[in-house]
Design a protein around this motif. Structure first.
Motif, PDB file in Angstrom:
ATOM      1  N   GLY A  59      -9.198   7.511 -10.825  1.00 54.72           N
ATOM      2  CA  GLY A  59      -9.967   6.365 -10.355  1.00 54.72           C
ATOM      3  C   GLY A  59     -10.489   5.503 -11.482  1.00 54.72           C
ATOM      4  N   PHE A 116       0.830   2.292  -6.624  1.00 52.85           N
ATOM      5  CA  PHE A 116      -0.619   2.413  -6.777  1.00 52.85           C
ATOM      6  C   PHE A 116      -1.070   3.858  -6.820  1.00 52.85           C
ATOM      7  N   PHE A 117      -0.270   4.778  -6.272  1.00 52.21           N
ATOM      8  CA  PHE A 117      -0.853   6.102  -6.127  1.00 52.21           C
ATOM      9  C   PHE A 117      -0.838   6.918  -7.420  1.00 52.21           C
ATOM     10  N   GLU A 169      -7.128  -1.462  -1.809  1.00 51.78           N
ATOM     11  CA  GLU A 169      -8.555  -1.483  -1.491  1.00 51.78           C
ATOM     12  C   GLU A 169      -8.860  -2.621  -0.517  1.00 51.78           C
ATOM     13  N   SER A 186      -3.154  -1.271  -6.467  1.00 48.18           N
ATOM     14  CA  SER A 186      -4.275  -0.440  -6.020  1.00 48.18           C
ATOM     15  C   SER A 186      -5.441  -1.313  -5.565  1.00 48.18           C
ATOM     16  N   ALA A 244      -7.059   0.796 -12.595  1.00 47.17           N
ATOM     17  CA  ALA A 244      -6.567   0.184 -11.374  1.00 47.17           C
ATOM     18  C   ALA A 244      -5.342  -0.632 -11.716  1.00 47.17           C
ATOM     19  N   LYS A 283      -3.860   5.690  -9.212  1.00 51.86           N
ATOM     20  CA  LYS A 283      -5.080   6.143  -8.569  1.00 51.86           C
ATOM     21  C   LYS A 283      -5.357   7.615  -8.871  1.00 51.86           C
TER      22      LYS A 283
END
Lengths: 298, 292
Positions: B241, B232-233, B252, B248, B244, B236
């Motif tokens: 942002g 996910f990073f 959240e 990710s 997604a 991200k």
């Protein structure tokens, strides 16, 4: 087919002439195409990283992009002294300790598992697939599971309990897979010879297997160390209140917009190189020692 | 793996040797996965508290959400693109090193050259693209100087393109290593014989090199697919942002303590991953190939 080829006399298929890239004479056009691709890949691989190493040596006016403004060690000092960049020193310390523990456990457990998997046993496939599952499980999901498990058991998550376990669930499968490759090249005859000479199982492991497999074991150790030193997703939910280095870097990428970030990249790279250098040195030393001993016996 | 003919027997020594491995994997892989599975059926008070029980509400919520499909499509898009690029680059880099570099020592040296960046933190490697791809980065500076563009291209950083670049940068090594390993074991005499028998360069590739590298390709594919789908990073940070992925969104959910929904989507993702990996393992017996 390969069996037939193996019986062919050497003169029919000389091993020295390579069909696609002849060892002498002109290169085929594919060589130049692939060499360019390779060069391009290496440039793309290193280029960006060299940019941040260079940019980390700017002076106080420095920014995140070129052109470079002056040169100093300002951002390295900033990294270890400023409070706003977080607890770099503490997290660095923890990450190294954790990586050392993970490395030792990974080497020992992978070696034993490697020995175990040499012969079939009932349930070996199950253990094998459990390992593959552990390898491919999304790190964040596993981290959440371990976090919830510790919560349910009333245990506190910390870097040396839950995060250690979470990292091992990722380094061990890698270690065992490397052990498979290493063990497949081990000649069983040496072990048999040790038994014939009256060695116990432990003696044959200690005096025959470990010395012969030493370079492979160092490779497993290197895998364990770097995978742990760099592990992020699995540690996120399991490290407890004290961060490891990758978690610290992660929070820095969200808050810090100064070349301190690049300085951290330079420092972590230097540490990695020291570790690799030491490991490769160990391999060379072991090989040399073995070489001279073999000569002494001859 | 000496005897595949004789049926596996109860082998106490074998179990003894793997018991430390099992003792780590059961509490830190099997149990947590079961906890996530259980949590996906629990109810929540919305503040992180879990009520044991059995409700399919979280699954209904996840499966009914239009967002889920969008997330999976985005994740699959990133996975497929990354897989294609890492496979092409990884295959040809390995091929070049094994079949075109004449000096064995040089080949090993160049191979190590490819693995060195692996020792630098993933996150650092990812942000190292900022000085290059950023609005005032080197590529934009060069494009402006050459007069190719009048304004800096914004699509370079914080975009889907940047996400794929970062993935390929990080993961190509996971293709090179296993493919290099299996290619290095191909007997050069085999190719010699094929040439003598009149095979073209394409025939050799299609009939010898690709089939004999398939265990490496399979292993590399497993690494790349599972890392991209579980990540996910990169998404991200590199998308700024704007994009997604499944994980990710899961992140959240965990952030706002929606454990059951997070768990349900985690179970779903794990099932998808298991399906993909077992499909790969069905075509190639990697265990046999590794221990051969």
């Amino acid at each position: 087919m390969s069996a037939v080829l193996a019986e062919m006399p050497e003169s029919v298929a000389p091993a020295t002439t390579k069909a696609i890239a002849p060892s002498k004479g002109g290169r085929p056009w594919t060589f130049y195409v692939l060499a360019s691709l390779f060069a391009f890949y290496v440039i793309a691989l290193y280029g960006p990283m060299f940019c941040i190493y260079i940019l980390s040596f700017q002076d106080i006016r420095g920014g995140l992009v070129f052109p470079m403004k002056g040169h100093s060690l300002h951002w390295f000092v900033d990294l270890f002294t400023q409070v706003r960049t977080g607890d770099v020193k503490g997290s660095f310390d923890r990450s190294i300790k954790l990586a050392v523990i993970v490395t030792i456990v990974t080497v020992v457990v992978s070696f034993l598992a490697g020995l175990g998997f040499r012969k079939r046993f009932r349930g070996d496939t199950f253990v094998f697939y459990m390992m593959i599952g552990s390898l491919v499980a999304p790190g964040l999901v596993l981290g959440l599971g371990i976090g919830l498990l510790f919560q349910a058991l009333g245990l506190n998550a910390s870097w040396y309990t839950s995060a250690l376990g979470a990292q091992l669930s990722w380094t061990l499968p890698f270690g065992v897979l490397v052990m498979f490759a290493v063990m497949s090249r081990f000649n069983h005859v040496w072990e048999e010879a040790a038994y014939d000479l009256g060695a116990s199982r432990w003696q044959s492991i200690r005096l025959v297997m470990i010395p012969v497999l030493a370079p492979g074991l160092v490779a497993v150790a290197l895998f364990g160390f770097t995978l742990s030193y760099d592990e992020f997703a699995r540690s996120l939910q399991t490290a407890g209140s004290l961060n490891t280095l990758p978690l610290e870097i992660w929070s820095m990428t969200l808050n810090v917009t100064s070349p301190s970030l690049y300085a951290l990249g330079t420092v972590t790279t230097i540490v990695s190189f020291v570790v690799i250098g030491a490991s490769l040195g160990t391999i060379v030393l072991i090989q040399k020692k073995r070489g001279s001993r073999a000569k002494g016996h001859a | 793996m000496q005897s595949s003919q004789t049926p596996p027997r109860v082998n106490l020594a074998g179990w003894l040797y793997v018991s430390p491995l099992v003792l780590v994997l059961v509490p830190f892989f099997v149990a947590p996965i079961l906890v996530v599975l259980a949590a996906s059926f629990f109810a929540t008070d919305g503040f992180g508290g879990l009520t044991p029980g059995f409700t399919l509400a979280s699954y209904v919520e996840v499966l009914h959400s239009a967002l889920t499909l969008k997330l999976y499509l985005a994740t699959i898009k990133f996975t497929v693109l990354t897989w294609i690029f890492t496979l092409i680059i990884g295959f040809f880099v390995a091929y070049f090193l094994v079949f075109h570099v004449r000096n064995q020592l040089l080949a090993i040296g160049l191979f190590l050259l490819c693995t060195v960046p692996f020792w630098t933190s993933n996150i650092i490697r990812m942000i190292s693209w900022i000085p290059l791809l950023g609005k005032e980065g080197l590529i934009n500076q060069a494009l402006l100087a050459m007069g190719v563009t009048r304004q800096p291209l914004e699509v370079l950083l914080f975009s889907d393109l940047a996400v794929v670049i970062a993935y390929v940068h990080q993961l190509t090594i996971f293709m090179i290593v296993p493919i290099f390993n299996s290619m290095a074991r191909i007997d050069k005499k085999l190719i010699e014989a094929a040439i003598d028998a009149g095979a073209s360069r394409f025939d050799i590739m299609r009939l010898i090199v690709v089939p004999m590298s398939k265990s490496g390709i399979a292993l590399g594919t497993i690494f790349v697919v599972s890392i991209v789908m579980g990540d996910f990073f990169v998404v991200k940070v590199m998308s700024g942002g704007g994009s997604a992925s499944v994980v990710s969104a899961f992140y959240e959910d965990v952030g706002v303590l929606q454990y059951p929904t997070a768990a349900a989507s985690a179970v779903l993702l794990t099932l998808v991953l298991v399906a993909i990996v077992s499909l790969i393992l069905r075509t190639v017996d990697i265990r046999q190939e590794i221990t051969r």
